[in-house]
Write a protein that holds these residues in place. Structure first.
Motif, PDB file in Angstrom:
ATOM      1  N   PRO A   1       0.815  -1.211   0.000  1.00 44.94           N
ATOM      2  CA  PRO A   1       0.000   0.000   0.000  1.00 44.94           C
ATOM      3  C   PRO A   1       0.850   1.264   0.000  1.00 44.94           C
ATOM      4  O   PRO A   1       2.057   1.219   0.267  1.00 44.94           O
ATOM      5  N   SER A   2       0.226   2.397  -0.266  1.00 49.09           N
ATOM      6  CA  SER A   2       0.922   3.687  -0.266  1.00 49.09           C
ATOM      7  C   SER A   2       1.483   3.992   1.118  1.00 49.09           C
ATOM      8  O   SER A   2       0.855   3.710   2.129  1.00 49.09           O
ATOM      9  N   GLY A   3       2.699   4.546   1.134  1.00 53.40           N
ATOM     10  CA  GLY A   3       3.299   4.926   2.400  1.00 53.40           C
ATOM     11  C   GLY A   3       4.053   3.824   3.098  1.00 53.40           C
ATOM     12  O   GLY A   3       4.574   4.009   4.197  1.00 53.40           O
ATOM     13  N   SER A   4       4.155   2.656   2.459  1.00 51.78           N
ATOM     14  CA  SER A   4       4.851   1.530   3.085  1.00 51.78           C
ATOM     15  C   SER A   4       6.354   1.581   2.845  1.00 51.78           C
ATOM     16  O   SER A   4       7.109   0.786   3.402  1.00 51.78           O
ATOM     17  N   GLY A   5       6.795   2.525   2.006  1.00 51.56           N
ATOM     18  CA  GLY A   5       8.221   2.662   1.725  1.00 51.56           C
ATOM     19  C   GLY A   5       8.657   2.042   0.416  1.00 51.56           C
ATOM     20  O   GLY A   5       9.863   1.935   0.158  1.00 51.56           O
ATOM     21  N   LYS A   6       7.715   1.649  -0.428  1.00 50.96           N
ATOM     22  CA  LYS A   6       8.036   0.947  -1.677  1.00 50.96           C
ATOM     23  C   LYS A   6       9.031   1.703  -2.554  1.00 50.96           C
ATOM     24  O   LYS A   6      10.017   1.137  -3.005  1.00 50.96           O
ATOM     25  N   SER A   7       8.733   2.967  -2.809  1.00 52.13           N
ATOM     26  CA  SER A   7       9.554   3.721  -3.759  1.00 52.13           C
ATOM     27  C   SER A   7      10.985   3.904  -3.281  1.00 52.13           C
ATOM     28  O   SER A   7      11.946   3.610  -4.010  1.00 52.13           O
TER      29      SER A   7
ATOM     30  N   LEU B   1       6.926  -7.936   4.774  1.00 58.18           N
ATOM     31  CA  LEU B   1       7.869  -7.220   5.621  1.00 58.18           C
ATOM     32  C   LEU B   1       7.208  -5.950   6.146  1.00 58.18           C
ATOM     33  O   LEU B   1       6.865  -5.052   5.378  1.00 58.18           O
ATOM     34  N   ASP B   2       7.005  -5.892   7.453  1.00 64.50           N
ATOM     35  CA  ASP B   2       6.402  -4.728   8.092  1.00 64.50           C
ATOM     36  C   ASP B   2       7.498  -3.701   8.360  1.00 64.50           C
ATOM     37  O   ASP B   2       8.445  -3.975   9.101  1.00 64.50           O
ATOM     38  N   THR B   3       7.372  -2.532   7.760  1.00 61.85           N
ATOM     39  CA  THR B   3       8.426  -1.519   7.858  1.00 61.85           C
ATOM     40  C   THR B   3       8.148  -0.454   8.915  1.00 61.85           C
ATOM     41  O   THR B   3       8.878   0.527   8.994  1.00 61.85           O
ATOM     42  N   THR B   4       7.116  -0.664   9.732  1.00 64.19           N
ATOM     43  CA  THR B   4       6.726   0.346  10.718  1.00 64.19           C
ATOM     44  C   THR B   4       7.894   0.792  11.590  1.00 64.19           C
ATOM     45  O   THR B   4       8.110   1.984  11.820  1.00 64.19           O
ATOM     46  N   GLU B   5       8.657  -0.165  12.073  1.00 60.80           N
ATOM     47  CA  GLU B   5       9.752   0.138  12.995  1.00 60.80           C
ATOM     48  C   GLU B   5      11.123  -0.011  12.343  1.00 60.80           C
ATOM     49  O   GLU B   5      12.139  -0.023  13.039  1.00 60.80           O
ATOM     50  N   LEU B   6      11.161  -0.118  11.030  1.00 57.02           N
ATOM     51  CA  LEU B   6      12.433  -0.336  10.339  1.00 57.02           C
ATOM     52  C   LEU B   6      12.867   0.889   9.544  1.00 57.02           C
ATOM     53  O   LEU B   6      12.048   1.573   8.925  1.00 57.02           O
TER      54      LEU B   6
ATOM     55  N   SER C   1       2.025   0.194   9.649  1.00 52.82           N
ATOM     56  CA  SER C   1       0.787   0.590  10.313  1.00 52.82           C
ATOM     57  C   SER C   1       0.175   1.781   9.587  1.00 52.82           C
ATOM     58  O   SER C   1       0.876   2.549   8.917  1.00 52.82           O
ATOM     59  N   GLU C   2      -1.139   1.952   9.726  1.00 56.63           N
ATOM     60  CA  GLU C   2      -1.822   3.073   9.073  1.00 56.63           C
ATOM     61  C   GLU C   2      -1.250   4.401   9.543  1.00 56.63           C
ATOM     62  O   GLU C   2      -1.079   5.332   8.751  1.00 56.63           O
ATOM     63  N   ALA C   3      -0.937   4.485  10.828  1.00 55.17           N
ATOM     64  CA  ALA C   3      -0.386   5.727  11.376  1.00 55.17           C
ATOM     65  C   ALA C   3       0.976   6.047  10.771  1.00 55.17           C
ATOM     66  O   ALA C   3       1.264   7.202  10.419  1.00 55.17           O
ATOM     67  N   ALA C   4       1.822   5.028  10.652  1.00 59.81           N
ATOM     68  CA  ALA C   4       3.157   5.240  10.095  1.00 59.81           C
ATOM     69  C   ALA C   4       3.078   5.644   8.628  1.00 59.81           C
ATOM     70  O   ALA C   4       3.796   6.547   8.177  1.00 59.81           O
ATOM     71  N   ARG C   5       2.201   4.978   7.890  1.00 56.33           N
ATOM     72  CA  ARG C   5       2.067   5.305   6.474  1.00 56.33           C
ATOM     73  C   ARG C   5       1.558   6.733   6.276  1.00 56.33           C
ATOM     74  O   ARG C   5       2.037   7.463   5.413  1.00 56.33           O
TER      75      ARG C   5
END
Length: 226
Positions: free
Chosen positions: A17-23, A202-207, A155-159
């Motif tokens: 999803p958007s904001g997950s750090g893909k780009s 891979l959850d990037t919330t804390e990474l 997480s939605e908040a992080a994104r």
């Protein structure tokens, strides 16, 4: 090895999803791998820009598909920087604006548009041979045979926080817009946003970005394709 595919082939599919750090992750990974980089979202945004400029209704799928099919879309694959042009006009900045962002899910939901771009994306991947591709249906549709499929999430908040920082926008408004786009993209009939069955989540919330890239490099090393 397939015919006409360069030696050292390595295809990485990055979805989420958007904001997950893909780009950011995809670009840095491509640089570290000495590979090309394909931002499929930019392709949909560029055609959305063309549709908006044409004045056709977003609900008129036939007209949207006609505009998309006639547009001369050009997109670079250099992870260090590239331009996006439509009919000779540089739209690299315009496609990131709120007007295109608000309309891209509608254009991307048109089956004929997806067929057009998926075919082109597959051709670009084959020609590059060594490439990191990011989007929402890469591992499931565009490159199902990728050497590594990753589904990045957070997480939605992080994104929302990340995207609002990029766009200098209100966090609450950004969160609402991300939820809207995720809902539309996940429920569209053709090639919806989804995790490929064999993708690594891979959850990037804390990474941090460097940590994410390092983990992906390790996965590729374990597969013998880094």
């Amino acid at each position: 090895m397939e015919e006409n595919v360069p030696a050292g082939r390595c295809v990485v599919a990055v979805d989420g999803p958007s904001g997950s750090g893909k780009s950011t992750v995809s670009r840095r990974l491509a640089v570290s791998l000495d590979a090309r980089y394909l931002d499929t979202g930019a392709m949909y945004r560029a055609l959305t820009w063309a549709v908006l400029r044409s004045g056709v209704e977003l609900t008129d799928a036939e007209s949207v598909a006609k505009v998309a099919g006639e547009a001369d879309l050009r997109l670079g694959t250099d992870p260090r920087g590239y331009a996006v042009t439509v009919d000779g006009t540089d739209v690299s900045t315009d496609i990131r604006g709120p007007e295109v962002t608000g309309a891209v899910s509608a254009v991307a939901a048109v089956g004929a548009v997806r067929e057009l771009l998926v075919e082109r994306q597959r051709r670009m991947i084959a020609e590059a041979g060594r490439i990191v591709v990011e989007g929402r249906d890469i591992g499931s549709v565009v490159a199902p045979d990728a050497d590594l499929k990753v589904y990045l999430t957070a997480s939605e908040a992080a994104r929302a926080k990340r995207r609002s920082a990029e766009d200098a926008a209100d966090v609450a408004a950004t969160a609402a817009d991300l939820a809207r786009r995720d809902r539309l993209d996940s429920t569209r009939k053709v090639n919806p946003l989804q995790q490929a069955p064999d993708a690594v989540v891979l959850d990037t919330t804390e990474l941090g970005i460097d940590e994410v890239v390092a983990r992906l490099r390790q996965m590729l090393t374990e597969r013998g394709v880094a």
